[in-house]
Design a protein around this motif. Structure first.
Motif, short mmCIF file in Angstrom:
data_model
loop_
_atom_site.label_atom_id
_atom_site.label_comp_id
_atom_site.label_asym_id
_atom_site.label_seq_id
_atom_site.Cartn_x
_atom_site.Cartn_y
_atom_site.Cartn_z
N GLU A 6 27.70 46.28 35.59
CA GLU A 6 28.76 46.41 36.57
C GLU A 6 29.26 47.84 36.58
OE1 GLU A 6 31.73 43.48 35.95
OE2 GLU A 6 30.39 41.80 36.29
N SER A 7 30.26 48.07 37.35
CA SER A 7 30.81 49.41 37.46
C SER A 7 31.33 49.89 36.12
CB SER A 7 31.94 49.44 38.49
OG SER A 7 32.93 48.51 38.13
N SER A 8 31.38 51.18 35.94
CA SER A 8 31.77 51.78 34.68
C SER A 8 33.24 51.52 34.38
CB SER A 8 31.52 53.29 34.73
OG SER A 8 32.34 53.86 35.74
N PRO A 9 33.65 51.62 33.11
CA PRO A 9 35.07 51.45 32.77
C PRO A 9 35.96 52.46 33.49
CG PRO A 9 33.70 51.33 30.80
CD PRO A 9 32.80 51.74 31.92
N GLU A 10 35.38 53.67 33.76
CA GLU A 10 36.20 54.68 34.44
C GLU A 10 36.55 54.22 35.85
OE1 GLU A 10 33.50 55.21 32.74
OE2 GLU A 10 34.19 56.45 31.05
N ASP A 20 42.86 44.73 33.06
CA ASP A 20 41.73 44.73 34.00
C ASP A 20 40.45 45.25 33.36
OD1 ASP A 20 43.63 45.59 37.03
OD2 ASP A 20 43.43 43.74 35.87
N VAL A 21 40.58 46.27 32.51
CA VAL A 21 39.39 46.80 31.83
C VAL A 21 38.78 45.75 30.91
CG1 VAL A 21 38.60 48.52 30.17
CG2 VAL A 21 40.12 49.20 32.02
N LYS A 22 39.62 45.03 30.18
CA LYS A 22 39.12 43.98 29.28
C LYS A 22 38.45 42.86 30.07
CE LYS A 22 42.30 44.72 25.42
NZ LYS A 22 43.40 44.12 24.62
N LEU A 23 39.01 42.49 31.21
CA LEU A 23 38.39 41.46 32.03
C LEU A 23 37.01 41.90 32.51
CD1 LEU A 23 41.31 40.06 34.25
CD2 LEU A 23 40.10 38.90 32.39
N GLY A 24 36.90 43.17 32.94
CA GLY A 24 35.60 43.67 33.39
C GLY A 24 34.56 43.67 32.30
N GLN A 25 34.96 44.08 31.09
CA GLN A 25 34.02 44.08 29.98
C GLN A 25 33.60 42.68 29.61
OE1 GLN A 25 36.18 46.22 26.99
NE2 GLN A 25 35.68 48.26 27.85
N ALA A 26 34.56 41.73 29.64
CA ALA A 26 34.23 40.34 29.31
C ALA A 26 33.28 39.75 30.35
CB ALA A 26 35.51 39.51 29.22
#
Length: 421
Positions: free
Chosen positions: A244-248, A229-235
């Protein structure tokens, strides 16, 4: 393990010390303790075989080996140079356990003889078992008691003598003419290996294997899902160019998602455990009864209603569509409860066994005949030896009401039926 340690200490003490460093570290004391530990290990394995409901032949061999080990241990601990260094209670218990386990071996061998329809030898074995228990009580003084095993053997002897007298008429052999019980030496001394730094900690993982596997699976899935999910958000942020929202925060969202998945896995695990306990839920109640005539039974296997058996096609010889319970069938009382019908059935069984006369029969024998009548009636044939069909609890209750036991205690059950039932 303990026996191996005592043997190792005995060897090392003889090598490194000219005199024992302590009064209780002499070669004789260490040898007696090692043999006792080995006997206790064999005793533990005997309890494991009985809890696992293994065959009586196997239990008899394991118990006989335990009796032999306690015999050797008793010989060593009674040595004057050893007994004065040990507690009187310890010596008495070790001495008493030799006839106790030999008696248990004869008891299990007697049960095996009953399964093989050797009722004469079974009677002789049970008598020898009672002698062993009496000797154990005498040697144990006030420190060792045989518990309810003695009464269980007495009941088995009484039942077997009655069945042999009325039905089988088997010759009771002399103890010297019976075959010796085999031995199963399962416990062996294991000496520790060195160096100790290579020793694996036995308590490194104290969680049950099933729980540990579920926990490991959940943790690995949780980490993989969070990382995905973190990788999808960064991509997505790189493609849109928007903040967008922070990785945390993304990690917190992913963790909540994984917690939901983990709860689902826990629910599946709980359902598996519930399925294992489903049979035990019938114990101590009659909520499972559909006909309204069942009584509480001692085992889950016997806790079954005639309606369950009819639904599963196990009452294949009887049409019960017009009645709520099979005990209401028009032929049930005649076939299974009429005294003269049961006496006639006993005469037939006695005739097959080569006996004559069944004038004096008690209610227990009549209940046994009623059980057989029901089995023949429902299944329309004699099933043969070692083939047992469960009788519905409502039928058992009706038979017991017709031919009750004076003290209200019924000891016959699936595990104590005659071998040719």
């Amino acid at each position: 393990g303990a026996a191996g340690v005592f043997y190792l200490v005995k060897e090392m003490a003889s090598i490194h010390f000219s005199q024992p460093p302590l009064p209780d570290m002499t070669a004789a004391v260490l040898g007696a303790l090692a043999t006792t530990m080995l006997a206790q290990a064999q005793e533990s394995l005997y309890h494991k075989t009985t809890l696992a409901r293994m065959k009586n032949k196997i239990c008899a061999k394991v118990a006989a080996q335990a009796g032999d080990l306690y015999l050797e241990a008793a010989r060593l601990v009674r040595d004057p140079n050893v007994s004065k260094k040990l507690e009187r209670e310890f010596v008495a218990i070790v001495t008493a356990k030799q006839p106790y386990f030999h008696g248990l071996a004869e008891y299990h061998e007697g049960l095996a003889c009953k399964d093989e329809v050797k009722y004469g030898e079974a009677v002789a074995r049970f008598r020898m078992a009672i002698d062993g228990m009496s000797e154990a009580t005498k040697l144990g003084v006030q420190f060792f008691t045989v518990g309810n095993v003695f009464s269980r053997i007495q009941r088995a002897l009484k039942q077997t003598e009655t069945d042999n007298h009325i039905i089988y008429a088997d010759v009771i052999p002399e103890p010297s003419k019976m075959a010796e019980i085999g031995r199963a030496a399962l416990a062996k001394p294991m000496k520790p290996t060195f160096p100790a730094s290579q020793h694996q900690d036995l308590f490194a993982q104290v969680v049950p294997m099933h729980g540990y596997s579920v926990f490991s699976t959940c943790e690995s899935r949780k980490e993989a899902s969070i990382e995905h999910d973190v990788k999808l958000g960064q991509a997505g942020q790189a493609v849109t160019g928007k903040q967008e929202s922070s990785p945390e925060s993304k990690k917190e969202t992913a963790e909540r998602k994984v917690e939901t998945e983990q709860k689902t896995v826990d629910d599946v695990s709980d359902s598996e455990e519930d399925e294992e306990r489903s049979g035990e839920e019938r114990l101590g109640n009659t909520e499972w009864c559909l006909c309204g005539r069942c009584d509480i039974m001692p085992t889950a296997t016997e806790s079954i209603c005639c309606c369950d058996m009819q639904e599963n096609g196990k009452l294949d010889g009887i049409d019960c569509n017009d009645v709520k319970c099979i005990t209401e069938h028009e032929s049930f009382n005649t076939v299974c409860l009429e005294r003269e019908v049961l006496r006639t059935a006993l005469v037939c069984m006695s005739d097959v066994a080569g006996e004559t006369g069944t004038e004096s029969v008690d209610n227990r024998v009549l209940r046994m005949a009623a059980h057989r009548q029901f089995t023949w009636w429902v299944h329309d044939r004699r099933l043969g030896k070692q083939v047992i069909k469960v009788i519905p609890a409502c039928v058992v209750a009706a038979i017991r009401r017709a031919y009750p036991e004076q003290d209200g205690s019924y000891i016959e059950g699936l595990n104590e039926l005659p071998a040719d039932y």
